[in-house]
Write a protein that holds these residues in place. Structure first.
Motif, PDB file in Angstrom:
ATOM      1  N   ALA A  84       0.840  -1.197   0.000  1.00 12.39           N
ATOM      2  CA  ALA A  84       0.000   0.000   0.000  1.00 12.39           C
ATOM      3  C   ALA A  84       0.876   1.248   0.000  1.00 12.39           C
ATOM      4  N   THR A  85       0.267   2.361  -0.345  1.00 16.33           N
ATOM      5  CA  THR A  85       0.891   3.673  -0.216  1.00 16.33           C
ATOM      6  C   THR A  85      -0.052   4.565   0.579  1.00 16.33           C
ATOM      7  N   VAL A  86       0.496   5.245   1.561  1.00 14.21           N
ATOM      8  CA  VAL A  86      -0.277   6.121   2.443  1.00 14.21           C
ATOM      9  C   VAL A  86       0.093   7.572   2.147  1.00 14.21           C
ATOM     10  N   TYR A  87      -0.935   8.407   2.000  1.00 13.28           N
ATOM     11  CA  TYR A  87      -0.756   9.833   1.727  1.00 13.28           C
ATOM     12  C   TYR A  87      -1.327  10.614   2.906  1.00 13.28           C
ATOM     13  N   THR A  88      -0.470  11.384   3.567  1.00 14.29           N
ATOM     14  CA  THR A  88      -0.878  12.181   4.724  1.00 14.29           C
ATOM     15  C   THR A  88      -0.824  13.658   4.358  1.00 14.29           C
ATOM     16  N   PRO A  89      -1.883  14.423   4.632  1.00  8.42           N
ATOM     17  CA  PRO A  89      -1.873  15.851   4.288  1.00  8.42           C
ATOM     18  C   PRO A  89      -0.732  16.592   4.968  1.00  8.42           C
ATOM     19  N   ASP A  90      -0.140  17.535   4.245  1.00  9.09           N
ATOM     20  CA  ASP A  90       0.914  18.362   4.808  1.00  9.09           C
ATOM     21  C   ASP A  90       0.398  19.126   6.025  1.00  9.09           C
ATOM     22  N   GLY A  91       1.243  19.226   7.022  1.00 10.03           N
ATOM     23  CA  GLY A  91       0.917  20.025   8.193  1.00 10.03           C
ATOM     24  C   GLY A  91       0.070  19.313   9.228  1.00 10.03           C
ATOM     25  N   LEU A  92      -0.302  18.074   8.961  1.00 10.94           N
ATOM     26  CA  LEU A  92      -1.124  17.311   9.906  1.00 10.94           C
ATOM     27  C   LEU A  92      -0.410  16.020  10.294  1.00 10.94           C
ATOM     28  N   SER A  93      -0.509  15.668  11.539  1.00  8.35           N
ATOM     29  CA  SER A  93      -0.087  14.332  11.944  1.00  8.35           C
ATOM     30  C   SER A  93      -1.207  13.366  11.586  1.00  8.35           C
ATOM     31  N   PRO A  94      -0.935  12.080  11.433  1.00  7.45           N
ATOM     32  CA  PRO A  94      -2.018  11.135  11.128  1.00  7.45           C
ATOM     33  C   PRO A  94      -3.175  11.210  12.115  1.00  7.45           C
ATOM     34  N   ALA A  95      -2.883  11.459  13.385  1.00  7.72           N
ATOM     35  CA  ALA A  95      -3.934  11.528  14.399  1.00  7.72           C
ATOM     36  C   ALA A  95      -4.824  12.757  14.237  1.00  7.72           C
ATOM     37  N   GLN A  96      -4.332  13.771  13.523  1.00  7.79           N
ATOM     38  CA  GLN A  96      -5.106  14.997  13.331  1.00  7.79           C
ATOM     39  C   GLN A  96      -6.006  14.946  12.089  1.00  7.79           C
ATOM     40  N   VAL A  97      -5.813  13.968  11.244  1.00  4.23           N
ATOM     41  CA  VAL A  97      -6.592  13.874  10.006  1.00  4.23           C
ATOM     42  C   VAL A  97      -8.025  13.478  10.346  1.00  4.23           C
TER      43      VAL A  97
END
Length: 292
Positions: free
Chosen positions: A18-31
């Motif tokens: 898999a590939t995971v894309y996390t928004p800039d400026g956010l930690s995964p917990a903040q998404v």
């Protein structure tokens, strides 16, 4: 935004890439909003990379993955891979949703499924956790309802190429006609049988499909197709929607005309190409509506 590759295991024990894309400026917990990006038959997750990055730019945590036997989720020789369309729906999709939830625990997930990626959601245990389903180019795939020139090509593909290459090699050379990568034998055989029968998935009811959620799953859904798609023609889209008995009465449909977006073609595969980013706001608008 930096995509991150990962591996996770299914309940059957095989590993999926898999590939995971996390928004800039956010930690995964903040998404707070996330998307499971489920691929079409035989298509590798990299095909969806530009669209996944676009979603991350809109604040979505995204997970794209390869079904078992495809791309990074192939372990060993393809001829020995036991994956089928049924196992993709029953085993791989719920494992991918679990991984998306693990990556972004505070987000309510939505599914963007391309072709098979949307059609198989009715086989997916735990699909009720999704906030919505966006089925792109999703349909029954029934050959009899495709336009004549394309139908002849599809008939050869399903009746000749798949069985012949499977007999000779132990897997289907679907890549020879531009239909994704080579497929595990069981997945290819089911694909051919379902499309030559009453239509996708329904042909397998009572046979290889013993339990499913097509009768009970009730989620907001948008069925998005291109006017020049020769597979997801309106009759086949309606056939697929009909199988989702509780979703069908309020399912939404939308047909996009490529010229309206300055595009020469969209077809069955074009929605996720970087050149088609003019249509991406249509998909993001649906996701935003159900992201709360």
């Amino acid at each position: 935004m930096s995509p991150t590759a990962c591996m996770f295991r299914t309940s059957a024990g095989h590993a999926l890439a898999a590939t995971v894309y996390t928004p800039d400026g956010l930690s995964p917990a903040q998404v707070r909003k996330s998307v499971l990006l489920a691929p079409a038959t035989g298509i590798r997750r990299g095909f969806y990379g530009a669209f996944a990055a676009h979603l991350a730019g809109q604040g979505y945590g995204v997970l794209s993955f390869d079904f078992q036997g495809i791309g990074g989720s192939l372990s060993g020789a393809l001829r020995d891979c036991p994956a089928s369309l049924v196992s993709w729906g029953e085993v791989d999709l719920p494992a991918a949703l679990d991984e998306l939830t693990r990556q972004f625990p505070a987000a309510r997930p939505q599914l963007v499924g391309h072709s098979a990626g949307g059609q198989l959601v009715g086989l997916m245990p735990g699909a009720g956790r999704l906030a919505s389903v966006l089925a792109v180019a999703g349909s029954s795939g029934q050959l009899a309802q495709m336009p004549a020139p394309y139908r002849l090509k599809a008939e050869f593909f399903m009746r000749v190429l798949i069985p012949a290459s499977t007999l000779a090699l132990g897997y289907a050379r679907t890549d020879l006609v531009g239909m994704g990568g080579p497929l595990p034998r069981a997945a290819a055989a089911q694909w051919a049988r379902w499309c030559l029968g009453r239509g996708y998935v329904e042909t397998g009811f009572g046979r290889e499909v013993r339990t499913h959620q097509y009768d009970t799953l009730d989620l907001p859904s948008l069925w998005l197709r291109a006017a020049d798609d020769e597979i997801a023609v309106p009759a086949n889209v309606e056939d697929m929607i009909r199988v989702f008995k509780k979703m069908a009465p309020h399912a939404q449909r939308q047909t996009l005309h490529p010229a309206d977006y300055g595009l020469p073609r969209l077809g069955h595969m074009g929605f996720f190409h970087p050149d088609a980013r003019a249509v991406w706001p249509v998909m993001v608008a649906w996701l935003e509506r159900h992201a709360g």
